[in-house]
Write a protein that holds these residues in place. Structure first.
Motif, short mmCIF file in Angstrom:
data_model
loop_
_atom_site.label_atom_id
_atom_site.label_comp_id
_atom_site.label_asym_id
_atom_site.label_seq_id
_atom_site.Cartn_x
_atom_site.Cartn_y
_atom_site.Cartn_z
N GLY A 54 15.53 -6.26 -11.90
CA GLY A 54 14.56 -5.35 -11.84
C GLY A 54 14.15 -4.93 -10.75
O GLY A 54 14.77 -5.49 -9.54
N ASN A 55 12.75 -4.54 -10.46
CA ASN A 55 12.34 -3.80 -9.42
C ASN A 55 11.62 -5.00 -8.41
O ASN A 55 11.75 -4.77 -7.36
N TYR A 56 11.37 -6.14 -9.03
CA TYR A 56 10.81 -7.11 -8.27
C TYR A 56 11.80 -7.52 -7.14
O TYR A 56 11.46 -7.70 -5.98
N LYS A 64 13.29 -8.46 -1.47
CA LYS A 64 14.26 -8.02 -0.44
C LYS A 64 13.91 -7.37 0.63
O LYS A 64 13.98 -7.68 1.83
N LEU A 65 13.09 -6.35 0.24
CA LEU A 65 12.66 -5.13 1.06
C LEU A 65 11.25 -5.87 2.31
O LEU A 65 11.24 -5.86 3.38
N ALA A 66 10.71 -6.85 1.33
CA ALA A 66 9.64 -7.36 2.26
C ALA A 66 10.12 -8.51 3.16
O ALA A 66 9.50 -8.60 4.27
N LYS A 67 11.15 -8.95 3.00
CA LYS A 67 11.89 -10.02 3.80
C LYS A 67 12.55 -9.25 4.81
O LYS A 67 12.98 -9.97 6.00
N ALA A 68 12.92 -7.97 4.73
CA ALA A 68 13.76 -7.34 5.83
C ALA A 68 12.82 -6.47 6.79
O ALA A 68 13.54 -6.08 7.78
N THR A 69 12.04 -5.83 6.42
CA THR A 69 11.04 -4.85 7.29
C THR A 69 9.67 -5.28 7.65
O THR A 69 9.19 -6.21 6.79
N PRO A 70 9.29 -5.10 8.82
CA PRO A 70 7.86 -5.63 9.28
C PRO A 70 6.74 -4.42 8.86
O PRO A 70 5.47 -4.87 9.20
N PHE A 71 7.07 -3.36 8.12
CA PHE A 71 6.06 -2.26 7.84
C PHE A 71 6.55 -1.92 6.52
O PHE A 71 7.63 -1.83 6.07
N PHE A 72 5.27 -1.45 5.99
CA PHE A 72 5.33 -1.10 4.47
C PHE A 72 4.20 -0.03 4.42
O PHE A 72 2.94 -0.49 4.59
N PRO A 73 4.25 1.10 3.60
CA PRO A 73 3.24 2.06 3.07
C PRO A 73 2.17 1.42 2.61
O PRO A 73 2.49 0.44 1.72
N LEU A 96 2.27 -10.27 0.17
CA LEU A 96 2.10 -11.61 -0.24
C LEU A 96 3.54 -12.30 0.05
O LEU A 96 3.80 -13.56 0.43
N ILE A 97 4.70 -11.53 -0.46
CA ILE A 97 5.76 -12.26 -0.17
C ILE A 97 6.25 -12.50 1.15
O ILE A 97 6.84 -13.42 1.49
N SER A 98 5.77 -11.65 2.03
CA SER A 98 6.09 -11.71 3.50
C SER A 98 5.35 -13.12 3.96
O SER A 98 5.81 -13.89 4.85
N HIS A 99 4.22 -13.31 3.45
CA HIS A 99 3.18 -14.44 3.86
C HIS A 99 3.81 -15.75 3.39
O HIS A 99 4.08 -16.75 4.16
N MET A 101 3.85 -8.89 8.34
CA MET A 101 3.83 -7.48 7.72
C MET A 101 2.72 -6.74 8.04
O MET A 101 1.59 -6.95 7.93
N ILE A 102 3.02 -5.36 8.53
CA ILE A 102 2.02 -4.48 8.94
C ILE A 102 1.97 -3.56 7.85
O ILE A 102 3.20 -2.94 7.38
#
Length: 289
Positions: free
Chosen positions: A160-162, A167-176, A222-225, A231-232
């Motif tokens: 699902g979405n999680y 995957k996105l959290a581990k790939a990008t340094p920025f998030f809305p 939290l995933i990035s941490h 993560m910014i």
């Protein structure tokens, strides 16, 4: 000693519950059965105290060609299984429904309370709701029916979405950084809740969720941490996202609001054995730090 039959071989919830109940090995005997062919109809259910019905189509489809199959599996098969369980003398039938039955009935702020009337917007949600209605009519003094409408379920190995967010959290340094609210339910909290339903021989309608509402940006951070990545969170994209959120289903799933009113999810015993930070750590690493 309680004997439990889980319908739907190799389901994520079923396999997780089997693992969870191993810590109570002297209290539960758990078996599974596939309903993919008609041979299950010859199985004697009388040896079981509870049937946990997980067999069904779990993903949402808008393909009209799939509509008949959804009703055949999610509605008709559920009712047939409950009828057999009752006929064979099973005491309790637990059906895993979904928050999706509320569909278009959710208010503007995404809040679902006890007065919210289900109004599915697709045949997945409608097939689940019709299944609920069909099995409730079978309830009697000797046959208890418990219906669980969980929000998004996540955990190690979930679909699902999680996993997409992870995957996105581990790939990008920025998030809305959007101030949204979501009800979620970690698989360990769900497994403990199901165990209590079985132990207490419950009936009725239930809405389990984690103690905390979550923001999508909070989960990503939290995933990035956990993975020791920086993560910014930024609000630079907020105007565009807020403008398109209600028009684009994908954005609404990520940044929209969808919560159960918290009192709906209270139970006489505590089933939420993990807080949000713990659930993210366990989901990402397979263990707590």
């Amino acid at each position: 000693m309680k004997r439990l039959l889980i319908t739907g071989s190799n389901s994520y919830i079923g396999n997780s519950l089997i693992e969870w109940l191993k810590q109570y090995s002297s209290e539960y005997i758990v078996e599974t059965i596939s309903l993919r062919n008609e041979s299950w109809e010859n199985t004697n259910f009388s040896q079981y105290d509870t049937v946990l019905h997980l067999a069904g189509i779990a993903h949402v489809s808008s393909d009209p060609k799939q509509k008949e199959l959804y009703y055949k599996v999610n509605r008709d098969l559920t009712i047939e299984t409950a009828e057999k369980a009752k006929q064979d003398g099973v005491k309790q039938f637990i059906f895993m429904s979904s928050i999706i039955v509320y569909g278009g009935s959710v208010l503007n702020n995404g809040m679902i309370d006890k007065s919210t009337v289900p109004r599915p917007r697709d045949f997945y949600g409608d097939s689940k709701l019709q299944a609920e209605q069909g099995i409730v009519s079978l309830e009697s003094e000797n046959f208890k029916v418990a219906i669980v409408r969980p929000p998004m379920i996540y955990g190690k190995g979930s679909k699902g979405n999680y996993p997409k967010l992870s995957k996105l959290a581990k790939a990008t340094p920025f998030f809305p950084n959007i101030e949204n609210k979501r009800s979620m339910l970690h698989i360990d909290n769900l497994c403990e809740f199901i165990r209590l339903l079985i132990e207490n021989e419950e009936k009725g309608l239930y809405f389990p969720q984690n103690k905390e509402y979550v923001r999508t940006s909070e989960i990503v951070k939290l995933i990035s941490h956990v993975h020791r990545k920086k993560m910014i969170l930024t609000k630079i994209f907020n105007p565009l996202i807020l403008l398109l959120r209600k028009k684009v289903n994908f954005l609404n799933k990520i940044f929209g609001d969808l919560v159960y009113e918290k009192n709906m999810s209270n139970y006489k015993q505590e089933y939420r054995i993990r807080n949000l930070k713990e659930t993210i750590t366990v989901t990402e690493l397979g263990h707590t730090k």
